[in-house]
Design a protein around this motif. Structure first.
Motif: not given
Lengths: 387, 228
Positions: A58-72, A211-225
């Protein structure tokens, strides 16, 4: 029970006619399982490859990031918090910084994406350690597809132009440290992976990521922003591709099944047409018309049971062999996530659902012509007169 | 007490916009143990009457009581049960089931009666013994001569020990020697088991064996002769 016993007796007694139908139906049976097994195998391998090479758990994305929109991309970067850094140090997360770039391989112009990734990360299969081993600090690893499209080889230098945090263009030569081979085109096509600190320095985005990629051992805690994107979201493209391919296979399977069912239907019609005297005899001996309909329906439906048994005789060895050697499609350049060699996956659910599909449909097409028996006059049937 | 009671039986078949009267006002009774025949030319109504008695067809008007059951009032299931337990059929073309062995052909009626395998085997072998075909138990019908096939048909009709056996032109496809053999077998079973045999025939050889001859013509009984 009696209907089943009589139906099988009649079926076996019918000889070649039965076996021709059974052979055709068994082909349909085996091919349906084969096709579905292929798609399931592709799906499983595709999901695993995408997780291993691109999306992690799973990944944490910057709020502005849109995979399908290079302008972001230009505005999708933010500093990493201490909490994130601690997880990165534990190996549970790995940040990626993304920026657009223009490559000039041998004087040609090609657009691409520069991705900064921690060379010491172990979450993705990317050979990022090659970035450390390379003597030149400004090194990159690229995939085989990217290498082919840019005609770059290991050790080549390519001029890359990018914009920094403030939008200022900068350019320099980057050396290709290694070329990797993966089955995930989106992790390869147009992608150039560099060391995260180097890219951060190049773009004046020290300590930042897209963006931040999570590994198998990540607790799943949310990251602010940062917005978490789960596997369902990140794999939805692959799912859609496989589903669209499956529709094609359903049509193929449907046609195969229809051919087999038409053969059974035809046999049933002929059987009822030719065996009127037998039908009359059954009734004279004490069967009701509905019992005779039952015998003929079971008889037709039993083709599917024999087809399943016959299919198992030659299908199981073929499936076991395919499971061992896989099916090679020649190369990783199909534009979609597909392994070079696919190992079909035959689940119990697939086999049972195919069995039910074939048995139920064979029984239905057997029942339709058999209904005619319920309208037959036994006195006429006994004489073998056409009704 | 009559096994078969027929009163004012009329059977009409639709033909085009009209109808054809196959049986017209038949009144007959057959007692238990009779060895009787319906004789007459083709189209006289013999087979139609036999079919109604056998609950394979129903009268247009009138009543046919077989073993105290009114044929026209029986449901499909009741009629099937009557045929299975109490009525045996013998056909001109034997009507043996081609994919079954002789044993299985004879066994068929018993399978419907849910009799144990042991009892079935005993009954089938006894029936085959009556007709002298124990050695052909494993043969398929296509391996039998016409006479043997008809003997299997007799065994099949007799294995359930029915009250009535209906035989429609049983000797029509047989030579003289086989015909006599078949008829002797049936006569013997009639006497030993007290089963009512009713034939539809125009074969002189059959008539020699009958105790009672009912002549039909254009759907009507023209004579009813009991031999002494």
């Amino acid at each position: 029970m009696l209907a089943i016993k009589l139906a099988f007796k009649n079926l076996i007694g019918a000889g070649l006619r039965t076996w021709l139908n059974v052979i055709v139906l068994s082909f349909a049976f085996v091919l349906i399982i084969f096709y579905n097994g292929m798609f399931d195998g592709w799906n499983r391998q595709g999901i695993k490859a995408t997780i291993d090479w691109e999306i992690g758990q799973g990944q944490f994305w910057h709020p502005e990031y849109d995979k399908y929109d290079p302008y972001t991309i230009q505005d999708s970067h933010a500093p990493l918090s201490d909490q994130v850094k601690a997880e990165i140090n534990k190996g549970n997360l790995t940040p990626i910084l993304i920026t657009q770039a223009t490559l000039y391989p041998e004087g040609r112009v090609q657009s691409g994406i520069l991705k900064g990734i921690d060379p010491k990360q172990n979450i993705l299969n990317l050979p990022t350690a090659d970035l450390i081993n390379n003597q030149d600090e400004y090194a990159a690893i690229i995939g085989k597809r990217m290498a082919e499209s840019t005609k770059l080889k290991v050790g080549d230098r390519v001029l890359v132009r990018w914009r920094d945090k403030n939008g200022t263009f900068d350019a320099r030569e980057i050396q290709i440290a290694s070329i990797f081979r993966c089955d995930v085109p989106s992790a390869d096509n147009g992608q150039m992976y560099m060391s995260l600190p180097v890219l951060q320095k190049m773009t004046n985005m020290e300590g930042e990521a897209t963006l931040i990629v999570t590994g198998e051992n990540y607790s799943g805690a949310e990251i602010e922003n940062w917005n978490f994107k789960d596997l369902n979201f990140l794999l939805s493209d692959l799912d859609k591709i496989i589903q669209s391919k499956k529709i094609g296979s359903y049509i193929m399977e449907g046609l195969l099944l229809i051919i087999a069912l038409l053969a059974i239907f035809d046999t049933q019609v002929l059987s009822i047409f030719r065996r009127q005297k037998e039908i009359g005899t059954y009734i004279a001996l004490g069967l009701t018309r509905s019992q005779v309909v039952g015998i003929f329906t079971v008889e037709g439906g039993a083709h599917s049971i024999l087809a399943a048994l016959l299919g198992a005789v030659y299908g199981i060895p073929i499936f076991i062999w395919l499971d061992t050697v896989g099916i090679t499609f020649g190369g990783p350049d199909m534009g979609i996530t597909v392994a070079e060699t696919i190992y079909p996956y035959y689940s119990v659910g697939l086999i049972i659902s195919t069995l039910i599909l074939v048995v139920v449909s064979a029984t239905i097409v057997s029942y339709i012509p058999s209904r005619k028996i319920s309208k037959m006059k036994p006195t006429e049937a006994l004489k073998g007169k056409l009704q | 007490m009559a096994t078969i009671k027929i009163n004012d039986l009329v059977k009409k078949f639709p033909v085009g916009k009209g109808h054809f009267t196959a049986l017209n006002g038949i009144n007959l009774n057959f007692d238990k143990g009779e060895f009787a025949g319906l004789v007459g030319p083709s189209g006289s109504g013999k087979t139609t009457l036999l079919n109604i008695i056998g609950s394979l067809d129903t009268p247009t008007t009138g009543s046919t009581i077989v073993l105290d059951k009114s044929i026209s009032e029986l449901s499909n299931k009741q009629a099937a049960k009557l045929r299975n337990k109490h009525i045996g059929f013998i056909f001109q073309t034997y009507n043996l089931l081609p994919v079954y062995t002789v044993f299985e052909n004879v066994e068929f009626s018993l399978l419907l009666q849910k009799i144990s395998a042991f009892e079935r085997k005993k009954a089938v072998m006894m029936a085959l013994e009556w007709v002298g075909l124990t050695d052909k138990a494993k043969s398929k019908p296509n391996m039998l001569s016409g006479g043997e096939s008809q003997r299997v048909a007799i065994a099949r009709s007799m294995v359930k020990k029915p009250e009535i056996v209906l035989a429609d032109e049983p000797t029509a496809n047989l030579d003289s020697k086989n015909s006599h053999h078949i008829l002797q077998t049936m006569k013997k079973l009639n006497e030993e088991l007290n089963v009512t045999f009713l034939f539809a025939t125009h074969d002189e050889k059959v008539m020699q064996y009958l105790n009672r001859i009912v002549s039909l013509e254009d759907g009507k009984v023209v004579s009813d002769e009991i031999k002494t």
